[in-house]
Design a protein around this motif. Structure first.
Motif, PDB file in Angstrom:
ATOM      1  N   MET A  11       0.653  -1.337  -0.036  1.00  0.00           N
ATOM      2  CA  MET A  11       0.074  -0.023  -0.054  1.00  0.00           C
ATOM      3  C   MET A  11       0.735   1.061   0.016  1.00  0.00           C
ATOM      4  SD  MET A  11      -2.927   1.298  -0.164  1.00  0.00           S
ATOM      5  CE  MET A  11      -4.053  -0.058   0.511  1.00  0.00           C
ATOM      6  N   ALA A  12       1.968   1.341   1.032  1.00  0.00           N
ATOM      7  CA  ALA A  12       2.724   2.607   0.972  1.00  0.00           C
ATOM      8  C   ALA A  12       3.552   2.771  -0.545  1.00  0.00           C
ATOM      9  CB  ALA A  12       3.634   2.173   2.071  1.00  0.00           C
ATOM     10  N   THR A  13       3.894   1.773  -1.271  1.00  0.00           N
ATOM     11  CA  THR A  13       4.447   1.906  -2.314  1.00  0.00           C
ATOM     12  C   THR A  13       3.550   2.199  -3.335  1.00  0.00           C
ATOM     13  OG1 THR A  13       6.175   0.283  -1.814  1.00  0.00           O
ATOM     14  CG2 THR A  13       5.563   0.647  -4.042  1.00  0.00           C
ATOM     15  N   SER A  14       2.208   1.657  -3.439  1.00  0.00           N
ATOM     16  CA  SER A  14       1.237   2.233  -4.244  1.00  0.00           C
ATOM     17  C   SER A  14       0.846   3.897  -3.960  1.00  0.00           C
ATOM     18  CB  SER A  14       0.135   1.344  -4.006  1.00  0.00           C
ATOM     19  OG  SER A  14      -1.122   1.850  -4.966  1.00  0.00           O
ATOM     20  N   ARG A  15       0.879   4.197  -2.789  1.00  0.00           N
ATOM     21  CA  ARG A  15       0.740   5.643  -2.571  1.00  0.00           C
ATOM     22  C   ARG A  15       1.841   6.444  -3.022  1.00  0.00           C
ATOM     23  NH1 ARG A  15      -2.472   8.333  -2.693  1.00  0.00           N
ATOM     24  NH2 ARG A  15      -3.018   9.569  -0.859  1.00  0.00           N
ATOM     25  N   ALA A  16       3.040   5.953  -2.756  1.00  0.00           N
ATOM     26  CA  ALA A  16       4.539   6.662  -3.234  1.00  0.00           C
ATOM     27  C   ALA A  16       4.411   6.768  -4.480  1.00  0.00           C
ATOM     28  CB  ALA A  16       5.332   5.967  -2.745  1.00  0.00           C
ATOM     29  N   ALA A  29       2.825  14.595   4.224  1.00  0.00           N
ATOM     30  CA  ALA A  29       1.815  13.539   4.861  1.00  0.00           C
ATOM     31  C   ALA A  29       0.454  14.162   4.807  1.00  0.00           C
ATOM     32  CB  ALA A  29       2.344  12.842   5.929  1.00  0.00           C
ATOM     33  N   GLU A  30       0.414  15.181   5.703  1.00  0.00           N
ATOM     34  CA  GLU A  30      -0.887  15.817   5.933  1.00  0.00           C
ATOM     35  C   GLU A  30      -1.562  16.367   4.354  1.00  0.00           C
ATOM     36  OE1 GLU A  30      -0.143  19.023   8.504  1.00  0.00           O
ATOM     37  OE2 GLU A  30       0.078  17.868  10.090  1.00  0.00           O
ATOM     38  N   LYS A  31      -0.649  16.942   3.574  1.00  0.00           N
ATOM     39  CA  LYS A  31      -0.934  17.363   2.240  1.00  0.00           C
ATOM     40  C   LYS A  31      -1.750  16.470   1.451  1.00  0.00           C
ATOM     41  CE  LYS A  31       0.288  19.514  -2.163  1.00  0.00           C
ATOM     42  NZ  LYS A  31       1.786  20.121  -2.785  1.00  0.00           N
ATOM     43  N   PHE A  32      -1.001  15.110   1.339  1.00  0.00           N
ATOM     44  CA  PHE A  32      -1.563  14.114   0.547  1.00  0.00           C
ATOM     45  C   PHE A  32      -2.494  13.162   1.310  1.00  0.00           C
ATOM     46  CE2 PHE A  32       2.492  15.399  -1.841  1.00  0.00           C
ATOM     47  CZ  PHE A  32       1.920  15.426  -3.057  1.00  0.00           C
ATOM     48  N   GLY A  33      -2.685  13.349   2.592  1.00  0.00           N
ATOM     49  CA  GLY A  33      -3.706  12.430   3.462  1.00  0.00           C
ATOM     50  C   GLY A  33      -3.046  11.064   3.481  1.00  0.00           C
ATOM     51  N   VAL A  34      -1.870  11.053   3.662  1.00  0.00           N
ATOM     52  CA  VAL A  34      -1.236   9.661   3.844  1.00  0.00           C
ATOM     53  C   VAL A  34      -0.199   9.725   5.209  1.00  0.00           C
ATOM     54  CG1 VAL A  34      -1.088   9.107   1.429  1.00  0.00           C
ATOM     55  CG2 VAL A  34       0.779  10.210   2.463  1.00  0.00           C
ATOM     56  N   SER A  35       0.402   8.480   5.585  1.00  0.00           N
ATOM     57  CA  SER A  35       1.375   8.406   6.722  1.00  0.00           C
ATOM     58  C   SER A  35       2.614   8.840   6.208  1.00  0.00           C
ATOM     59  CB  SER A  35       1.362   7.058   7.118  1.00  0.00           C
ATOM     60  OG  SER A  35       1.897   6.204   6.076  1.00  0.00           O
ATOM     61  N   ARG A  36       3.685   9.176   6.952  1.00  0.00           N
ATOM     62  CA  ARG A  36       4.944   9.395   6.503  1.00  0.00           C
ATOM     63  C   ARG A  36       5.656   8.487   5.560  1.00  0.00           C
ATOM     64  NH1 ARG A  36       7.698  12.011  11.748  1.00  0.00           N
ATOM     65  NH2 ARG A  36       9.640  12.300  10.262  1.00  0.00           N
ATOM     66  N   PRO A  61       4.961   6.429   3.014  1.00  0.00           N
ATOM     67  CA  PRO A  61       4.984   6.753   1.510  1.00  0.00           C
ATOM     68  C   PRO A  61       5.557   7.850   0.970  1.00  0.00           C
ATOM     69  CG  PRO A  61       2.551   7.052   2.074  1.00  0.00           C
ATOM     70  CD  PRO A  61       3.639   6.533   3.293  1.00  0.00           C
ATOM     71  N   ILE A  62       5.618   8.886   1.618  1.00  0.00           N
ATOM     72  CA  ILE A  62       6.336  10.121   1.769  1.00  0.00           C
ATOM     73  C   ILE A  62       7.609  10.029   1.619  1.00  0.00           C
ATOM     74  CG2 ILE A  62       6.802  12.560   2.495  1.00  0.00           C
ATOM     75  CD1 ILE A  62       4.006  12.233   1.365  1.00  0.00           C
ATOM     76  N   ARG A  63       8.110   9.455   2.574  1.00  0.00           N
ATOM     77  CA  ARG A  63       9.641   9.161   2.763  1.00  0.00           C
ATOM     78  C   ARG A  63      10.044   8.153   1.469  1.00  0.00           C
ATOM     79  NH1 ARG A  63       9.669   6.774   7.490  1.00  0.00           N
ATOM     80  NH2 ARG A  63       9.567   8.646   8.561  1.00  0.00           N
ATOM     81  N   GLU A  64       9.315   7.051   1.070  1.00  0.00           N
ATOM     82  CA  GLU A  64       9.770   6.400  -0.085  1.00  0.00           C
ATOM     83  C   GLU A  64       9.843   7.284  -1.213  1.00  0.00           C
ATOM     84  OE1 GLU A  64       8.049   2.766  -2.704  1.00  0.00           O
ATOM     85  OE2 GLU A  64       7.352   3.020  -0.717  1.00  0.00           O
ATOM     86  N   ALA A  97      15.017  16.497   3.903  1.00  0.00           N
ATOM     87  CA  ALA A  97      15.097  16.497   2.293  1.00  0.00           C
ATOM     88  C   ALA A  97      14.901  18.008   1.925  1.00  0.00           C
ATOM     89  CB  ALA A  97      14.022  15.447   1.751  1.00  0.00           C
ATOM     90  N   ILE A  98      15.512  18.305   0.865  1.00  0.00           N
ATOM     91  CA  ILE A  98      15.424  19.654   0.217  1.00  0.00           C
ATOM     92  C   ILE A  98      15.577  19.555  -1.156  1.00  0.00           C
ATOM     93  CG2 ILE A  98      16.502  21.047   2.232  1.00  0.00           C
ATOM     94  CD1 ILE A  98      19.011  21.610   0.415  1.00  0.00           C
ATOM     95  N   VAL A  99      14.942  20.472  -2.202  1.00  0.00           N
ATOM     96  CA  VAL A  99      14.850  20.359  -3.375  1.00  0.00           C
ATOM     97  C   VAL A  99      16.269  20.964  -4.059  1.00  0.00           C
ATOM     98  CG1 VAL A  99      14.140  21.461  -5.590  1.00  0.00           C
ATOM     99  CG2 VAL A  99      12.502  21.135  -3.656  1.00  0.00           C
ATOM    100  N   ALA A 100      16.809  19.882  -4.628  1.00  0.00           N
ATOM    101  CA  ALA A 100      18.363  20.056  -5.251  1.00  0.00           C
ATOM    102  C   ALA A 100      18.337  21.111  -6.402  1.00  0.00           C
ATOM    103  CB  ALA A 100      18.725  18.968  -5.685  1.00  0.00           C
ATOM    104  N   ALA A 101      19.570  21.858  -6.325  1.00  0.00           N
ATOM    105  CA  ALA A 101      19.718  22.796  -7.551  1.00  0.00           C
ATOM    106  C   ALA A 101      20.327  22.101  -8.521  1.00  0.00           C
ATOM    107  CB  ALA A 101      20.747  23.828  -6.840  1.00  0.00           C
ATOM    108  N   ILE A 102      19.731  22.380  -9.867  1.00  0.00           N
ATOM    109  CA  ILE A 102      20.367  21.697 -11.060  1.00  0.00           C
ATOM    110  C   ILE A 102      20.160  22.841 -12.139  1.00  0.00           C
ATOM    111  CG2 ILE A 102      18.142  20.981 -11.789  1.00  0.00           C
ATOM    112  CD1 ILE A 102      19.472  18.470 -12.697  1.00  0.00           C
ATOM    113  N   SER A 103      21.370  22.778 -13.087  1.00  0.00           N
ATOM    114  CA  SER A 103      21.402  23.675 -14.099  1.00  0.00           C
ATOM    115  C   SER A 103      21.129  23.146 -15.400  1.00  0.00           C
ATOM    116  CB  SER A 103      22.848  24.352 -14.062  1.00  0.00           C
ATOM    117  OG  SER A 103      23.791  23.460 -14.562  1.00  0.00           O
TER     118      SER A 103
END
Length: 222
Positions: free
Chosen positions: A1-6, A34-41, A43-46, A65-71
């Motif tokens: 289930m977690a993988t499916s939600r991920a 997790a709150e935004k997507f209505g799931v546990s942490r 699938p978010i972590r995955e 986790a942070i959004v990476a910089a890419i050029s």
């Protein structure tokens, strides 16, 4: 289930990152997501771990986790290597492909081509992905296949955006047709050239590709 939600969460986060909705340096808090997507942490972590594997996210000790910089230069360097890896796959495939693999490859192209006059971007991308995977396997070089798949994962969000460029699905399908025939007929040199040209971004395709990228990619290149 977690993988499916991920699997459902992943493309949403990918899209937000590559389009600039989530900018480089943005912290991706597991609890908030997790709150935004209505799931546990879980699938978010995955999903975040998979985004880290594709280079879109950095996971740092004590910062999360942070959004990476890419050029643009980073992307072009990766596409350059991707073109060479796939070209080698195609050359070896033309020499080593088996009769059952030929039939499977031709069927994969037919499935792609059936969408060439549509705007079924995500469906086309998935079918396109399958076709390229078959080319990797037909090389019968497991190490090469693994390297091609790994780099493809890193470029996947941007290749997904490419098919949304007007006319790109039809052009891509036509390019597939020529390279599939070259592989099936055993013309290794032609298969290599056509595949390299298919993946390489240059000329007008480079300009079109830039149009899909948010401004922060260009600023990162400066």
């Amino acid at each position: 289930m977690a993988t499916s939600r991920a699997n459902e969460i992943l493309p949403v986060l990918e899209q937000d990152i590559v389009t600039g909705t989530l900018k480089p340096g943005t912290r991706l808090d597991e609890t908030i997501l997790a709150e935004k997507f209505g799931v546990s942490r879980t699938p978010i972590r995955e999903a975040l771990n998979r985004l880290s594997a594709s280079g879109l996210v950095e996971i740092r000790p004590r910062r999360g986790a942070i959004v990476a910089a890419i050029s643009v230069q980073d992307l072009m360097n990766m596409f350059e290597v991707m073109a060479e890896l796939e070209a080698l796959c195609a050359r070896l495939a033309a020499r080593r492909i088996t009769p059952p693999e030929k039939a499977e490859l031709r069927a994969a192209h037919d499935h792609c081509h059936a969408l060439s006059g549509t705007e079924e971007f995500d469906e086309y991308y998935e079918r396109n992905l399958h076709l390229h995977t078959l080319l990797y396997k037909a090389s019968h070089n497991i190490f090469l296949e693994k390297q091609a798949c790994e780099l493809r994962r890193r470029l996947s969000p941007h290749r997904r955006l490419q098919v949304r460029i007007p006319g790109r699905i039809l052009a891509s399908s036509n390019e597939h047709g020529a390279l599939v025939e070259a592989v099936i007929s055993g013309d290794a040199a032609l298969a290599e050239k056509l595949t390299r040209d298919h993946v390489t971004i240059q000329g007008e395709r480079f300009t079109d590709f830039l149009s899909t990228l948010p401004p922060h990619y260009l600023r990162a290149s400066a």
